[in-house]
Enzyme design. Structure first.
Site, short mmCIF file in Angstrom:
data_model
loop_
_atom_site.label_atom_id
_atom_site.label_comp_id
_atom_site.label_asym_id
_atom_site.label_seq_id
_atom_site.Cartn_x
_atom_site.Cartn_y
_atom_site.Cartn_z
NE ARG A 76 7.71 -14.16 0.46
CZ ARG A 76 8.72 -13.96 1.04
NH1 ARG A 76 9.60 -13.23 0.58
NH2 ARG A 76 8.40 -14.71 2.39
N GLY A 98 5.96 -13.45 9.64
CA GLY A 98 6.97 -13.88 9.05
C GLY A 98 7.85 -12.98 9.02
CG HIS A 99 7.65 -9.53 10.94
ND1 HIS A 99 7.54 -8.83 11.49
CD2 HIS A 99 7.57 -9.38 9.82
CE1 HIS A 99 6.43 -8.04 11.05
NE2 HIS A 99 6.31 -8.52 9.66
CB THR A 107 -4.56 -11.04 6.52
OG1 THR A 107 -4.90 -12.08 8.04
CG2 THR A 107 -4.20 -9.42 6.74
CB ALA A 125 8.96 -15.55 6.47
CD GLN A 127 -0.33 -10.51 8.35
OE1 GLN A 127 -0.74 -9.08 9.40
NE2 GLN A 127 0.04 -10.80 8.77
CE LYS A 131 5.41 -6.22 7.66
NZ LYS A 131 5.05 -6.71 6.28
CG ASP A 158 5.66 -11.91 2.46
OD1 ASP A 158 6.53 -11.93 3.42
OD2 ASP A 158 5.32 -12.63 1.74
P1 IMP Z 1 -4.38 -15.43 7.00
O1 IMP Z 1 -3.74 -14.21 7.66
O2 IMP Z 1 -3.61 -16.73 7.66
O3 IMP Z 1 -5.56 -15.64 6.90
O4 IMP Z 1 -4.23 -15.59 4.88
C1 IMP Z 1 -4.97 -14.84 4.49
C2 IMP Z 1 -3.92 -13.74 3.31
O5 IMP Z 1 -3.12 -13.61 3.96
C3 IMP Z 1 -3.45 -15.42 2.70
O6 IMP Z 1 -3.19 -14.62 1.05
C4 IMP Z 1 -1.67 -14.78 3.03
O7 IMP Z 1 -1.00 -15.65 2.34
C5 IMP Z 1 -1.51 -13.83 3.15
N1 IMP Z 1 -0.49 -13.23 4.68
C6 IMP Z 1 -0.89 -13.48 5.57
N2 IMP Z 1 -0.36 -13.04 6.17
C7 IMP Z 1 1.07 -12.23 5.53
C8 IMP Z 1 2.62 -12.01 5.95
O8 IMP Z 1 2.73 -12.28 6.66
N3 IMP Z 1 2.97 -11.99 4.55
C9 IMP Z 1 2.37 -12.15 3.67
N4 IMP Z 1 0.87 -13.37 3.35
C10 IMP Z 1 0.28 -13.13 4.51
#
Ligand code: IMP
Length: 423
Positions: A304, A40-41, A238, A298, A223, A16, A13
């Site tokens: 957040r 979520g861009h 992640t 997003a 991410q 990007k 977040d």
């Molecule tokens: P997952 O990627 O859905 O398995 O989530 C694992 C962790 O990564 C969690 O804390 C999510 O909130 C975080 N996460 C995954 N994708 C994003 C992103 O695009 N932005 C911020 N946090 C993310």
């Protein structure tokens, strides 16, 4: 070809989407190399807000071509819907998108298992419940389904049987839905119909453009560094490598192709989901950052967590990504704070350390050591050059540069496409 990698330096977040959209003006190709629709861009262009989850943000510049590399995990129904929505709004996507046949599919039970585990686990990770981790787990367990598998129905059926057999242990033990192979097969066929002709081996194309010096390829990370499966705050991370090293593996390019790595960081820090966050501010200041920065995920809409800039983790992120230039986003959000805090070290076992401790067991114990810098009152959201910024804002940026030993190339001062200062 010039290959530039764009990565987030915090917990995702960082903004990007907007930065990649801006840099795509000069790019020919934009490729995603990891993650899935957990990303979520957000890009705001001409007053219209577009949130992209899978398709590279560069698609919004109409001269570009985009790719989803082998390192990405794709939910076919999400991709179909994202293409449909973009095309409905007048953006041609299908003819400008290529999908690697080696990219793995997120299947319906991946989402179901992800959600179920998150709801049952006492120390849930706070995932996006999009099935990302389960799809990567199947990839590593060698029972995944890849995009290229969809072209041979009989073979796909056999692969699905094996994959379902593997998932069946979990599904049966937890009284979950029984999936039928034919039902899943029909689901895949329906949700790949609009783009199946765009599933192609992208490696010869990447290597063809690699020999053309005039071409620019942007590799779009999703991410952020602190969510990296190896280097992040494990287990609250992640399931892919989010750092620059993953670009080669996630696309099929060799290390010598990469010379530039742009690291993107917010002027403060945010995190969605659970896990360590040394500079989190749960006081009124943290709430103010959240409100002013409109800090809601997003992808999931979750609020957040907010806090101050953490130079210890940023230095680490700059190091492991080999960052050659920095982009600082959302500087405008800091307007109106009398004092701005920056974490320059961590208190750990009665000492101040400036090196990021990497192990979760140590990170759990750290307390931030802050310095305070003066804030500014002026609205900076329409400023177009570094020199026009208030002195305090310039000092703040220079302090970051000096600490990270990396030059700042851009500063974002608002959500709009043109609210960006190039240094
Ligand atoms: P997952 O990627 O859905 O398995 O989530 C694992 C962790 O990564 C969690 O804390 C999510 O909130 C975080 N996460 C995954 N994708 C994003 C992103 O695009 N932005 C911020 N946090 C993310």
């Amino acid at each position: 070809m010039t290959c530039e990698i764009m990565v987030g330096l915090q917990w995702g977040d960082e903004g990007k989407g907007k930065v990649i959209d801006c840099l795509s003006e000069k790019a020919d190709y934009i490729a995603r190399f990891q993650g899935g629709n957990n990303a979520g861009h957000t890009v705001i262009c001409g007053g219209t807000k577009t949130i992209l989850h899978l398709i590279p943000s560069g698609i919004l510049q109409n001269h570009t071509h985009c790719m989803l590399g082998n390192g990405v995990v794709i939910d076919p129904s999400v991709l179909t819907e994202e293409i449909r929505k973009l095309e409905k709004s007048g953006i041609e996507v299908t003819s400008r998108l290529l999908i690697s046949p080696l990219a793995h599919l997120i299947l319906p039970w991946h989402r179901e298992i992800d959600s179920f585990i998150e709801e049952q686990k006492s120390n849930a990770i706070g995932t996006t419940k999009r099935g990302i981790g389960c799809a990567y787990a199947d990839k590593k367990a060698r029972v995944g389904i890849r995009m290229g598998d969809i072209f041979d129905r009989q073979r796909l059926k056999k692969l699905l049987e094996e994959s379902l057999w593997h998932a069946g242990f979990f599904l049966k033990n937890n009284d979950k839905k029984r999936y039928e192979v034919d039902e899943v097969l029909a689901w895949i066929e329906k949700n790949t119909a609009s783009y199946r002709h765009r599933i192609q081996n992208i490696i010869p194309i990447l290597h063809r453009i690699a020999s053309d010096k005039k071409k620019l390829l942007l590799c779009e990370g999703a991410q952020g560094t602190l969510l990296d499966i190896d280097f992040g705050t494990y287990p609250y991370v992640t399931s892919s490598n989010t750092t620059a090293g993953a670009a080669g593996i996630g696309l099929g390019l060799a290390p010598q192709h990469f010379r530039k790595v742009t690291g993107i960081a917010k002027a403060y820090t945010t995190r969605v989901g659970e896990g360590i966050f040394p500079t989190e501010d749960t006081t009124e200041d943290g709430k103010r950052l959240a409100e002013k920065g409109q800090e809601y995920g997003a992808t999931t809409g979750r609020p957040r967590r907010c806090g101050w800039l953490d130079l210890v983790s940023l230095r680490f992120a700059a190091q492991i990504n080999g960052v050659t230039s920095l982009v600082i986003t959302k500087l405008d959000v800091l307007k109106g704070f009398e004092k701005i805090r920056i974490c320059t070290g961590y208190y750990l076992n009665d000492q101040v350390c400036t090196e990021y401790p990497v192990q979760t067991s140590l990170l759990e114990k750290v307390k931030p050591s802050y310095i305070e810098m003066d804030g500014w009152e002026e609205d900076i959201s329409s400023i177009q050059s570094f020199e026009e910024l208030p002195m305090a804002a310039r000092r703040y940026l220079r302090f970051i540069e000096e600490n990270l030993q990396v030059p700042i190339s851009m500063v974002s001062v608002g959500p709009g496409r043109h609210q960006i200062i190039t240094l």
